[in-house]
Design a protein around this motif. Sequence first.
Motif, PDB file in Angstrom:
ATOM      1  N   THR A 148       0.842  -1.187   0.000  1.00  0.00           N
ATOM      2  CA  THR A 148       0.000   0.000   0.000  1.00  0.00           C
ATOM      3  C   THR A 148       0.880   1.240   0.000  1.00  0.00           C
ATOM      4  O   THR A 148       1.758   1.390   0.857  1.00  0.00           O
TER       5      THR A 148
ATOM      6  N   ARG B 199       4.968  -3.791   3.568  1.00  0.00           N
ATOM      7  CA  ARG B 199       3.517  -3.718   3.373  1.00  0.00           C
ATOM      8  C   ARG B 199       3.039  -2.295   3.122  1.00  0.00           C
ATOM      9  O   ARG B 199       2.029  -2.079   2.443  1.00  0.00           O
ATOM     10  N   TYR B 200       3.772  -1.318   3.686  1.00  0.00           N
ATOM     11  CA  TYR B 200       3.338   0.077   3.556  1.00  0.00           C
ATOM     12  C   TYR B 200       4.537   0.940   3.157  1.00  0.00           C
ATOM     13  O   TYR B 200       5.610   0.855   3.756  1.00  0.00           O
TER      14      TYR B 200
ATOM     15  N   ILE C  97       1.181   5.283   0.344  1.00  0.00           N
ATOM     16  CA  ILE C  97       0.506   6.437   0.935  1.00  0.00           C
ATOM     17  C   ILE C  97       1.313   7.679   0.589  1.00  0.00           C
ATOM     18  O   ILE C  97       2.507   7.751   0.877  1.00  0.00           O
TER      19      ILE C  97
ATOM     20  N   ASP D 299      -2.167   4.743  -3.274  1.00  0.00           N
ATOM     21  CA  ASP D 299      -3.425   4.108  -2.863  1.00  0.00           C
ATOM     22  C   ASP D 299      -4.202   4.991  -1.892  1.00  0.00           C
ATOM     23  O   ASP D 299      -5.437   4.999  -1.904  1.00  0.00           O
ATOM     24  N   VAL D 300      -3.477   5.688  -1.024  1.00  0.00           N
ATOM     25  CA  VAL D 300      -4.100   6.606  -0.073  1.00  0.00           C
ATOM     26  C   VAL D 300      -3.374   7.946  -0.189  1.00  0.00           C
ATOM     27  O   VAL D 300      -2.160   8.022   0.026  1.00  0.00           O
TER      28      VAL D 300
ATOM     29  N   CYS E 113       1.369   3.166  10.510  1.00  0.00           N
ATOM     30  CA  CYS E 113       1.470   2.005   9.625  1.00  0.00           C
ATOM     31  C   CYS E 113       2.341   0.906  10.225  1.00  0.00           C
ATOM     32  O   CYS E 113       2.102  -0.292   9.997  1.00  0.00           O
TER      33      CYS E 113
ATOM     34  N   GLY F 147      -9.073   3.458  -4.048  1.00  0.00           N
ATOM     35  CA  GLY F 147      -8.262   4.050  -2.997  1.00  0.00           C
ATOM     36  C   GLY F 147      -9.025   5.044  -2.163  1.00  0.00           C
ATOM     37  O   GLY F 147     -10.257   5.077  -2.151  1.00  0.00           O
TER      38      GLY F 147
ATOM     39  N   THR G  12       7.076  -1.189   7.287  1.00  0.00           N
ATOM     40  CA  THR G  12       6.816   0.097   6.656  1.00  0.00           C
ATOM     41  C   THR G  12       8.126   0.765   6.254  1.00  0.00           C
ATOM     42  O   THR G  12       9.105   0.722   7.002  1.00  0.00           O
TER      43      THR G  12
ATOM     44  N   LEU H 248      -7.091   2.201   6.705  1.00  0.00           N
ATOM     45  CA  LEU H 248      -6.355   0.934   6.673  1.00  0.00           C
ATOM     46  C   LEU H 248      -6.985  -0.126   7.563  1.00  0.00           C
ATOM     47  O   LEU H 248      -6.436  -1.231   7.701  1.00  0.00           O
TER      48      LEU H 248
END
Length: 466
Positions: free
Chosen positions: A104, A156-157, A106, A180-181, A125, A216, A131, A299
Amino acid sequence: MIPMSLADVAAAVDGRLVGVDDADVLITGTIEHDSRNVRAGGLFVAFVGEKVDGHTFAPAAFDSGAVAVLGNRAVDGPTIVVDDVLSAYGRLARAVVDRLPGMTVIGITGSSGKTSTKDMVAQVCERLGPTVAPQGSLNNELGLPYTVCKVDESTRYLVLEMGARGIGHVEYLCGIAPVDVAVVLNVGSAHLGEFGSVEAIATAKSELARAVGSGGAVVLNADDPLVSAMGDSATATVVRYSMAEAPQAQVTASHLAAVGGRFSFVLTTPRGQAEVELRLHGAHQVSNALAAAAVGDQLGMVTADIAACLDALEPRSARRMDVFTRKDDGITVIDDSYNANPASMAAALSALADVGQGRRKIAVLGYMAELGDGERSAHEEVGRLAAEAGAELVIVVEECASGIAAGAAACSVATRQTFDQDEAIALLDELSRPGDTVLIKASRYRTWRVADYLRSPQHLTKEAHA
């Protein structure tokens, strides 16, 4: 870094392999554009600057274990040759992101507060999984791909800060790392001299909101009308946050209370409510924390867990609202010297009022860059804000910031104009008193030595990051 063969890298950047015996050799280390940071298995990116040609450092990079060099000409060793190294760097970062579809991304932008909010979002996160986030303010076409290339298969982030000095800059960064965000914090007058108008700044920041697809989320500050309006053109889910409990906001702070410049509040999200007690200083950190809370909500975090993250937030980037107390004289220093614009100056002076409540307050302030035609009036306004914050002494660093002195003096505040940082340091030694609260702030570099002088290691106490 995700292991990639030289052939894979060359294909990703549309490059030509030169001096390579085995194109299947893997790059397993980090990607660095400073040869001093190269380690075994890494890739060295050679830029040609105004004063330094990175290609001349290729031998040092190979001695440190670099597998190859990415540059615009061949060197004595394996080289991936491209026409434009910076563009190639971005394409390589995009190839890395494309190999991690489960990660993901951000993205955070705004005229002020990007780095502090990035640090907050990263800490949220980290509660959910591995992260990666940039250190400091690596937010441009060089710093962003550098950060992206730090990810690996476990990430993952990926939390990215996105800066802009013109229309299209954020869009370009989103092309390197599709978001995505998205988080848009505010539209202010930072870089007004380059953009020409606040409306142009808003257009540039809105590129991040428009870049997110229907799957998103776009997190917007409802307290900034220009930011809140970006939701009208977004195709993603829109989530707004507000310190003022704006009716269109889903994430809010209420019952704010302050002690010594630190704020507590009741956090409300679509999933419930929880009490938060920030360890960070400054009312502006509440708004930043709400942005991070909105990301956590998107999330899938429950409100109590988000609040626990916010309670534990720590400063991670140097020279940003770093509050410490000197041991020998009890002077409390607010080091917010990394950079400055009108909005961040106002926030820092508000923090001075809160942290220094009941004590004598000194503001050491310097030049704010890139403000265009409004430069003089913006500096004069800072002087007036220093008076409103209760500063009893304003020390202005460098003649270019003289507008601050004029604004403070017009409000009958004791003001001293200095030629340089050395003179400002001498004045602090002469005029400060035990127990004072001192704020240090200006655009980059212009007050750093003042802050470093006050930060002498023998003066630091455990309160430095309390």
